[in-house]
Design a protein around this motif. Structure first.
Motif, PDB file in Angstrom:
ATOM      1  N   LYS A 181       0.864  -1.181   0.000  1.00 14.52           N
ATOM      2  CA  LYS A 181       0.000   0.000   0.000  1.00 14.52           C
ATOM      3  C   LYS A 181       0.900   1.231   0.000  1.00 14.52           C
ATOM      4  N   THR A 231       3.778   0.421   2.680  1.00 18.14           N
ATOM      5  CA  THR A 231       3.522  -0.608   3.686  1.00 18.14           C
ATOM      6  C   THR A 231       3.212  -1.927   2.985  1.00 18.14           C
ATOM      7  N   ALA A 247       0.342  -4.076   6.446  1.00 12.29           N
ATOM      8  CA  ALA A 247      -0.944  -3.630   5.888  1.00 12.29           C
ATOM      9  C   ALA A 247      -1.840  -4.793   5.501  1.00 12.29           C
ATOM     10  N   HIS A 249      -3.931  -6.477   7.225  1.00 11.69           N
ATOM     11  CA  HIS A 249      -5.289  -6.409   7.791  1.00 11.69           C
ATOM     12  C   HIS A 249      -5.929  -5.049   7.603  1.00 11.69           C
ATOM     13  N   ASP A 250      -5.373  -4.249   6.708  1.00 11.85           N
ATOM     14  CA  ASP A 250      -5.955  -2.941   6.404  1.00 11.85           C
ATOM     15  C   ASP A 250      -7.165  -3.155   5.495  1.00 11.85           C
TER      16      ASP A 250
END
Length: 262
Positions: A181, A231, A247, A249-250
């Motif tokens: 990300k 990330t 990232a 679990h973003d």
């Protein structure tokens, strides 16, 4: 008769006086000559003594000249040795500089337009020494640039052609195939990219984005570069497994990955 007789007697009476006067004069003359003779003898004695002195002085002068010549010769030899040493040092330094120049990548010339030259020069520069790949999955912060349009269609490090309208990116440290990300720290906009190439080769820059991704995160052609946070979401490992990045679990990153797969 008496008169001549008297005269003779008087003459005879004066003879002792004349004799004494003559003897005195002779003694006086002898005494006057003696000092002169003594002086001559003394000078004769001193003359031989002075001669060796002159010879000694000449010898000393000859020795002094010889030593001066020897010192001058030694000085010339020392100067020649120093010159030879300087020449050797100069040759060694020149060799080192030549080797350094031979091992240093050539610099890329800058282009004319604002924004694009930074991107083109950043990606077109020869690669720096290999960096250790980062499999940690942790985020990094740095500058992002983007590909110039003339890189479109060129083969990337993973062997696929570069697509200007795809969300592909280049990194020096993230393994090829990593999804990450990218967030523009100025605008707050983000996009998900796949690392498929190597670069950028400019200090401080950590990622090269495609023009489509640059537009998505708000990097304009006027700026050329922007501060970003990269990330990782998924990082392929050397053994074939996949590590979850920070990232992973973003929710927004997951949505963007799903949208990209669709």
């Amino acid at each position: 008769m008496s008169s001549p007789l008297n005269l003779l007697c008087r003459c005879l009476a004066l003879l002792p006086l004349a004799w004494s006067l003559g003897v005195g004069a002779a003694h006086a003359a002898t005494r006057g000559k003696a000092p002169a003779a003594a002086r001559v003898a003394a000078q004769a004695q001193q003359a031989p003594a002075a001669a060796p002195g002159h010879k000694s002085t000449a010898k000393s002068q000859a020795q002094a000249k010889s030593q001066a010549k020897a010192a001058k010769s030694t000085g010339r030899k020392a100067e020649a040795a120093r010159a030879a040493g300087r020449g050797a040092a100069s040759a060694k330094a020149e060799g080192t500089r030549s080797a350094s120049r031979a091992g240093t990548p050539a610099k890329t010339a800058t282009a004319g337009k604002t924004g694009k030259p930074k991107v083109a020069a950043a990606h077109a520069a020869p690669p720096s020494p290999k960096s250790r790949l980062d499999y940690s999955g942790r985020k990094r912060v740095g500058q992002a640039s983007y590909y110039a349009r003339h890189f479109g269609g060129r083969k990337m490090a993973d062997g696929t052609p570069m697509r200007l309208n795809h969300h592909n990116a280049a990194s020096k440290t993230l393994p090829l195939g990593t999804t990450a990300k990218v967030t523009n720290l100025k605008t707050g906009q983000s996009a998900v990219v796949k690392i498929q190439d190597r670069g950028p080769y400019v200090q401080g820059r950590i990622v090269d984005l495609s023009p489509a991704t640059a537009r998505a995160v708000g990097i304009t052609s006027r700026e050329g570069v922007a501060p970003v946070e990269v990330t990782p979401i998924e990082v392929p490992m050397p053994d074939g497994s996949v590590r979850q990045g920070e990232a992973a679990h973003d929710p927004l990153a997951r949505q963007q990955i799903a949208r990209a797969k669709d």
